[in-house]
Design a protein around this motif. Structure first.
Motif, mmCIF file in Angstrom:
data_model
loop_
_atom_site.group_PDB
_atom_site.id
_atom_site.type_symbol
_atom_site.label_atom_id
_atom_site.label_comp_id
_atom_site.label_asym_id
_atom_site.label_seq_id
_atom_site.Cartn_x
_atom_site.Cartn_y
_atom_site.Cartn_z
ATOM 1 N N ARG A 25 0.908 -1.432 -0.095
ATOM 2 C CA ARG A 25 0.236 -0.014 -0.048
ATOM 3 C C ARG A 25 0.961 1.278 0.081
ATOM 4 N N ILE A 26 0.255 2.384 -0.643
ATOM 5 C CA ILE A 26 0.793 3.560 -0.527
ATOM 6 C C ILE A 26 0.128 4.382 0.600
ATOM 7 N N ARG A 27 0.888 5.045 1.439
ATOM 8 C CA ARG A 27 0.202 6.170 2.538
ATOM 9 C C ARG A 27 0.699 7.354 2.261
ATOM 10 N N LEU A 28 -0.230 8.329 2.201
ATOM 11 C CA LEU A 28 -0.009 9.742 2.235
ATOM 12 C C LEU A 28 -0.405 10.458 3.164
ATOM 13 N N LEU A 29 0.212 11.175 4.010
ATOM 14 C CA LEU A 29 -0.180 11.949 5.180
ATOM 15 C C LEU A 29 0.025 13.553 4.940
ATOM 16 N N VAL A 30 -0.764 14.408 5.150
ATOM 17 C CA VAL A 30 -0.504 15.629 5.225
ATOM 18 C C VAL A 30 -1.323 16.355 6.134
ATOM 19 N N CYS A 31 -0.432 17.174 7.068
ATOM 20 C CA CYS A 31 -1.010 17.730 8.247
ATOM 21 C C CYS A 31 -0.694 19.403 8.053
ATOM 22 N N ASP A 32 -1.618 20.022 8.733
ATOM 23 C CA ASP A 32 -1.153 21.464 8.785
ATOM 24 C C ASP A 32 -1.626 22.088 10.301
ATOM 25 N N ASP A 33 -1.101 23.063 10.309
ATOM 26 C CA ASP A 33 -1.559 23.828 11.834
ATOM 27 C C ASP A 33 -2.515 25.088 11.891
ATOM 28 N N GLY A 34 -3.270 24.920 10.796
ATOM 29 C CA GLY A 34 -3.928 26.145 10.574
ATOM 30 C C GLY A 34 -5.457 26.034 11.390
ATOM 31 N N CYS A 35 -6.398 26.675 11.165
ATOM 32 C CA CYS A 35 -7.627 26.709 12.163
ATOM 33 C C CYS A 35 -8.223 25.389 11.872
ATOM 34 N N GLY A 36 -8.005 24.560 11.192
ATOM 35 C CA GLY A 36 -8.677 23.221 11.089
ATOM 36 C C GLY A 36 -10.089 23.060 10.549
ATOM 37 N N ILE A 37 -10.404 22.010 10.026
ATOM 38 C CA ILE A 37 -11.598 21.634 9.406
ATOM 39 C C ILE A 37 -12.774 21.794 10.322
ATOM 40 N N PRO A 38 -13.951 22.227 9.998
ATOM 41 C CA PRO A 38 -14.956 22.278 10.708
ATOM 42 C C PRO A 38 -15.691 20.896 11.088
ATOM 43 N N ASP A 39 -16.219 20.912 12.236
ATOM 44 C CA ASP A 39 -16.784 19.804 12.761
ATOM 45 C C ASP A 39 -17.505 18.991 11.617
ATOM 46 N N SER A 40 -18.369 19.688 11.017
ATOM 47 C CA SER A 40 -19.302 18.978 9.979
ATOM 48 C C SER A 40 -19.015 19.995 8.574
ATOM 49 N N PRO A 41 -17.649 19.614 7.998
ATOM 50 C CA PRO A 41 -17.492 20.334 6.971
ATOM 51 C C PRO A 41 -18.504 20.284 5.692
ATOM 52 N N THR A 42 -18.679 21.219 5.046
ATOM 53 C CA THR A 42 -19.536 21.115 3.628
ATOM 54 C C THR A 42 -18.364 20.860 2.546
ATOM 55 N N PRO A 43 -18.837 19.400 1.716
ATOM 56 C CA PRO A 43 -17.722 19.047 0.712
ATOM 57 C C PRO A 43 -17.837 20.048 -0.324
ATOM 58 N N GLY A 44 -16.467 20.306 -0.737
ATOM 59 C CA GLY A 44 -16.518 21.291 -2.096
ATOM 60 C C GLY A 44 -15.795 20.322 -2.959
ATOM 61 N N MET A 45 -15.547 21.122 -4.058
ATOM 62 C CA MET A 45 -14.868 20.296 -5.143
ATOM 63 C C MET A 45 -13.603 19.571 -4.673
#
Length: 66
Positions: A5-25
């Motif tokens: 398997r290939i594993r890709l991990l991306v992390c940032d230290d911004g404000c974070g994704i909302p608890d219930s995100p609205t999926p965009g494109m």
């Protein structure tokens, strides 16, 4: 190292994704592509702020066949 398997991990230290995100494109396209590859996609808030995106998919022979 995982050879199947290939594993890709991306992390940032911004404000974070909302608890219930609205999926965009962007999120929708990522999920569709990972699904096409037979993989999984996890998106979560990081403790302390930011977002963590982890994609895991099978390795292929170069022609798209797992």
């Amino acid at each position: 190292l995982c050879r199947e398997r290939i594993r890709l991990l991306v992390c940032d230290d911004g404000c974070g994704i909302p608890d219930s995100p609205t999926p965009g494109m962007g999120l929708t396209n990522m999920q569709q592509r990972i699904d096409e590859l037979g993989g999984t996609l996890r998106i979560a808030r990081r403790r302390g702020g930011g977002t963590r995106i982890e994609a895991c998919m099978p390795r292929t022979d170069g022609g798209g066949t797992p």
